[in-house]
Design a protein around this motif. Structure first.
Motif, short mmCIF file in Angstrom:
data_model
loop_
_atom_site.label_atom_id
_atom_site.label_comp_id
_atom_site.label_asym_id
_atom_site.label_seq_id
_atom_site.Cartn_x
_atom_site.Cartn_y
_atom_site.Cartn_z
N ILE A 159 -0.94 8.39 37.89
CA ILE A 159 -2.34 8.80 37.68
C ILE A 159 -2.50 9.65 36.42
CG2 ILE A 159 -4.24 10.19 38.62
CD1 ILE A 159 -3.50 9.15 41.38
N ILE A 196 -4.75 8.43 33.16
CA ILE A 196 -5.90 9.23 32.72
C ILE A 196 -5.71 9.72 31.29
CG2 ILE A 196 -7.11 11.42 33.10
CD1 ILE A 196 -6.73 11.03 36.08
N VAL A 198 -10.46 10.22 42.78
CA VAL A 198 -9.11 9.94 43.30
C VAL A 198 -9.10 10.00 44.82
CG1 VAL A 198 -6.72 10.77 43.36
CG2 VAL A 198 -7.97 10.73 41.20
N SER A 249 -4.31 -1.37 35.25
CA SER A 249 -5.11 -0.13 35.20
C SER A 249 -5.10 0.46 33.79
CB SER A 249 -4.57 0.89 36.20
OG SER A 249 -4.67 0.40 37.52
N PHE A 267 -9.21 6.96 47.09
CA PHE A 267 -8.04 6.08 47.17
C PHE A 267 -6.87 6.74 47.89
CE2 PHE A 267 -10.53 4.90 43.47
CZ PHE A 267 -10.70 3.54 43.66
N VAL A 268 -7.21 7.72 48.75
CA VAL A 268 -6.15 8.44 49.46
C VAL A 268 -5.30 7.50 50.30
CG1 VAL A 268 -5.67 10.16 51.24
CG2 VAL A 268 -7.35 10.65 49.46
N ILE A 327 -2.98 5.38 48.17
CA ILE A 327 -1.90 6.20 47.62
C ILE A 327 -0.89 6.56 48.71
CG2 ILE A 327 -1.36 8.43 46.56
CD1 ILE A 327 -3.99 8.23 45.03
N THR A 384 -13.27 13.95 38.78
CA THR A 384 -12.07 13.12 38.75
C THR A 384 -11.32 13.22 40.07
OG1 THR A 384 -11.86 13.47 36.37
CG2 THR A 384 -9.90 12.69 37.53
N ALA A 385 -11.18 14.46 40.55
CA ALA A 385 -10.49 14.66 41.83
C ALA A 385 -11.24 13.94 42.96
CB ALA A 385 -10.39 16.15 42.12
N ALA A 402 0.86 7.70 42.71
CA ALA A 402 0.42 9.03 42.29
C ALA A 402 1.14 9.49 41.03
CB ALA A 402 0.62 10.03 43.42
#
Length: 445
Positions: free
Chosen positions: A325, A329, A308, A407, A311-312, A315, A304-305, A322
């Motif tokens: 998120i 989830i 993510v 989303s 998409f740094v 974000i 998951t990390a 952020a």
């Protein structure tokens, strides 16, 4: 009473009577107690006092109490009871209880048990041990009364009376009819036999050959479903050649259902099934049961990390994203957990089969889309309304609201579909659908 064991009310009095060596009064007090409650109260007494209490009971009551005790308590009694008391106890205890002791106790203790039991009974117990632990054969009662089809009702009743006096553990609710090769022909209830004319033949009053029967090699869970479906009190157990070799009782099936439900609940929580009760499970074993799945789920969360991380940049341009998120989830995980729990239970009750996967998918796609739109709308409204009272959502709250709402809709849809189809996929692979635990589904989402 608040769920208090009635025996616990008398424990101080019982201990006082033991201390004063007033055994006659203690014996009279024990006569009034339910054997199951008494066995549950044994934990409040020392092993020496447990031994004393058993010696004050009648033989048939000793058997009833012994059945309900923990294996460690049973082992102590086997090792310390006098042979004159222990021998009839071992002969009277149901064969399934004795078979479990043969499996769990040290060889030295088993040898002592075999020495005090009749050779025929030992052979019966040994034959049970040849069946897998999860099979019907390992659970059945081998003491079963059968009669020939040409016997009269009067003769069959006399046979039942004589066998019951000789073998007290034999279930007598139903008699089974067999031919000279012990092949099952039918059965009749005790009520039918008593109400029948004395001279009528058994074959004329028995239930037909279509009598429900269970193969000894069948899985216990499948047998429990048969008992539940047909509301059975007992059922004959046969081998591959339809020879009668035992009987299953409803109380045995209740234990199987409780055990299977406990395992499913534990797996749904992301824990390997425990073989022993919570406090009986060794500490290190408990750690191992829980750590395995926690490690698997941790690896999933690492993915998951990683996702993510792609998409740094986005974000960084809109840091406020952020904040949502965890919300997105968790919403997907919650919807997936709901779906997986519903389908796992439906599979267990046979409300859903393998062939229904297509219907399940379309039903959950519709459900997931509607649920996603509901949550997406709530998320959209939360941001758009909140933007009028706070600058926390930046200078462009509308695009943020649309992004979060869209989303949420898709993640909830994905969670619902994944959670519903994953248990069916596991069943197709021959695995327990309960492995599709809520934490696992949440991690996949």
């Amino acid at each position: 009473m608040n769920g208090l064991n009635p025996v616990e009310l008398f424990i101080p009095e019982m201990k006082q009577l033991i201390q004063n060596k007033n055994l006659d009064e203690l014996k009279n007090l024990l006569k009034e107690m339910n054997p199951i409650d008494l066995a549950d109260g044994f934990k409040h007494f020392t092993q020496e006092h447990q031994l004393l209490i058993l010696k004050l009971l009648k033989p048939e009551r000793v058997i009833e109490v012994f059945e309900e005790l923990e294996v460690t308590q049973q082992e102590y009694l086997i090792l310390h009871l006098e042979d004159l008391t222990l021998s009839p106890l071992l002969e009277g205890v149901p064969s399934d209880v004795t078979a479990k002791l043969f499996k769990k106790l040290p060889e030295k203790t088993v040898k002592k048990m075999e020495r005090l039991m009749k050779k025929e009974r030992v052979e019966v117990i040994q034959s049970r041990l040849e069946f897998p632990a999860s099979s019907v054969g390992s659970l059945m009662q081998t003491g079963v009364i059968s009669v020939g089809p040409d016997l009269t009702a009067k003769s069959a009743l006399e046979l039942l009376q004589s066998r019951t006096r000789m073998y007290k553990e034999m279930p007598i609710e139903t008699l089974y009819v067999t031919n000279e090769n012990n092949k099952l022909l039918g059965g009749l209830t005790l009520r039918t036999l008593i109400a029948a004319p004395p001279d009528i033949k058994v074959k004329d009053i028995m239930a037909p050959v279509s009598l429900i029967r269970i193969l000894a090699k069948s899985d216990q869970e499948e047998a429990a479903k048969i008992f539940s479906r047909y509301k059975l009190i007992s059922a004959p157990v046969v081998d591959d050649d339809n020879r009668l070799i035992g009987v299953l009782m409803a109380d045995d099936m209740i234990q199987v259902i409780q055990q299977e439900d406990t395992e499913d609940i534990q797996r749904l929580a992301g824990v390997e099934a425990l073989e022993q009760p919570y406090f009986k499970t060794a500490f290190l074993q408990m750690i191992q049961k829980r750590a395995t799945w926690l490690c698997i789920l941790f690896v999933g969360e690492m993915l998951t990390a990683t996702a993510v991380g792609f998409f740094v940049k986005e974000i960084a341009e809109a840091v406020v994203l952020a904040l949502f998120i965890p919300l997105i989830i968790s919403s997907g995980g919650n919807s997936g957990s709901q779906a997986s729990t519903l389908i796992v239970r439906a599979l267990a009750l046979k409300e859903v089969g393998m062939k229904d996967w297509w219907r399940v998918m379309w039903r959950e796609v519709s459900s997931g889309l509607i649920l996603g739109l509901i949550l997406g709308t709530l998320g959209f409204l939360r941001i758009t309304i909140g933007s009028h009272f706070s600058d926390a959502y930046g200078p462009h709250p509308l695009p943020i609201a649309i992004t979060v709402g869209f989303s949420l809709t898709l993640v909830v849809l994905w969670g619902t579909v994944t959670g519903s189809l994953f248990p069916i996929f596991l069943r197709r692979l021959g695995l327990d659908p309960a492995v599709a635990s809520a934490p696992l589904v949440a991690t996949l989402v």
